[in-house]
Design a protein around this motif. Structure first.
Motif, PDB file in Angstrom:
ATOM      1  N   THR A 231       0.733  -1.329  -0.074  1.00 26.72           N
ATOM      2  CA  THR A 231      -0.003   0.037   0.047  1.00 26.72           C
ATOM      3  C   THR A 231       0.989   1.375  -0.179  1.00 26.72           C
ATOM      4  O   THR A 231       0.493   2.264  -0.835  1.00 26.72           O
ATOM      5  N   ALA A 232       1.788   1.144   0.637  1.00 23.91           N
ATOM      6  CA  ALA A 232       2.850   2.260   0.712  1.00 23.91           C
ATOM      7  C   ALA A 232       3.355   2.648  -0.575  1.00 23.91           C
ATOM      8  O   ALA A 232       3.612   3.836  -1.087  1.00 23.91           O
ATOM      9  N   GLN A 233       3.877   1.381  -1.109  1.00 25.15           N
ATOM     10  CA  GLN A 233       4.426   1.544  -2.754  1.00 25.15           C
ATOM     11  C   GLN A 233       3.443   2.241  -3.592  1.00 25.15           C
ATOM     12  O   GLN A 233       3.806   3.185  -4.458  1.00 25.15           O
ATOM     13  N   LEU A 234       1.886   1.956  -3.284  1.00 21.12           N
ATOM     14  CA  LEU A 234       1.099   2.407  -4.384  1.00 21.12           C
ATOM     15  C   LEU A 234       0.884   4.065  -4.057  1.00 21.12           C
ATOM     16  O   LEU A 234       0.684   4.589  -4.931  1.00 21.12           O
ATOM     17  N   VAL A 235       1.047   4.517  -2.674  1.00 20.32           N
ATOM     18  CA  VAL A 235       0.828   5.824  -2.506  1.00 20.32           C
ATOM     19  C   VAL A 235       1.873   6.404  -3.104  1.00 20.32           C
ATOM     20  O   VAL A 235       1.687   7.714  -3.428  1.00 20.32           O
ATOM     21  N   ALA A 236       2.987   6.043  -2.813  1.00 21.84           N
ATOM     22  CA  ALA A 236       4.274   6.541  -3.253  1.00 21.84           C
ATOM     23  C   ALA A 236       4.467   6.638  -4.854  1.00 21.84           C
ATOM     24  O   ALA A 236       5.471   7.093  -5.373  1.00 21.84           O
ATOM     25  N   GLY A 237       3.694   5.823  -5.552  1.00 24.40           N
ATOM     26  CA  GLY A 237       3.629   5.716  -7.089  1.00 24.40           C
ATOM     27  C   GLY A 237       4.886   4.879  -7.550  1.00 24.40           C
ATOM     28  O   GLY A 237       5.401   5.112  -8.567  1.00 24.40           O
TER      29      GLY A 237
END
Length: 238
Positions: A231-237
């Protein structure tokens, strides 16, 4: 094991100068050839406003003492049953006191102090989150008790039956108390055994402490947190 016996085991006899004042611990110690500040709590302390201010003040003193020089590491000794549970403390804004402690920890990190926590005894709820869990690396001694909330208390707050919470705790470490579950989630980096060489483990932990927060990734690798890192990776793009 008494706290002074723990200190002798961690630093060697004569390798520390740690004083206790009520439930508050402060002083210095040697980790290998490195001098460190020691700040913490003892005897399963319930952290109230005055104790939170003492922790914050000791952190600020450490930052001030090393201003303009190579900043020494700060070792937190965490033994707390959590925040003091009283209407008096809540009315005084205990959450604000804890936020102040957290900001002081952040300031120390920004000033270059490496931050290490050793859990001795209990590490519970906001009393642990406000300083001990904010460190760069967190180590738990044998028999350390770590939790956010007792399942019985969680049942009273959430209105979910204790039996159902116990089932959920068996399925996911997020619901379950215990140092092992926090290790699985990445919230604790290391759990030591009674047979370990504690000074060696302490020196290695300090050497590997960095200001990069990799706990979500560790939790994914250990199978305790499946969604935090993606999820953090998705938010960070990424």
């Amino acid at each position: 094991m008494s706290e002074h016996a723990v200190f002798d085991r961690l630093f060697g006899v004569g390798g520390h100068n740690i004083a206790s004042d009520g439930l508050f611990l402060h002083g210095s110690a040697q980790i290998g050839d490195q001098s460190v500040f020691v700040i913490g709590t003892r005897d399963h302390a319930a952290i109230d406003g005055p104790l939170a201010l003492r922790i914050a003040g000791a952190i600020l003193q450490a930052v001030r003492a090393d201003a303009g020089t190579a900043p020494r590491p700060i070792l937190f000794i965490a033994d707390t049953q959590g925040q003091a549970l009283s209407r008096h403390e809540e009315l005084l804004g205990l959450n604000g006191y804890f936020a102040h402690v957290a900001r002081c920890v952040d300031l120390a990190r920004r000033q270059g102090h490496r931050l290490l926590t050793v859990i001795h005894g209990e590490a519970v709820s906001g009393g642990f989150l406000a300083f001990g869990m904010l460190a760069d690396r967190i180590c738990a001694l044998p028999d350390a008790q770590v939790r956010v909330m007792d399942l019985r208390a969680m049942s009273r707050v959430t209105k979910i039956s204790l039996e159902r919470l116990e089932e959920l705790a068996g399925e996911s470490p997020v619901f379950a108390p215990g140092a092992e579950n926090y290790w699985r989630m990445g919230g604790i980096h290391e759990i030591w055994s009674a047979d370990d060489n504690w000074p060696e483990r302490l020196a290695a932990a300090l050497a590997s402490a960095t200001d990069t927060d990799d706990r979500a990734t560790i939790g994914l690798e250990r199978g305790g947190r499946q969604l935090a890192a993606p999820t953090a990776q998705l938010v960070a793009g990424v």
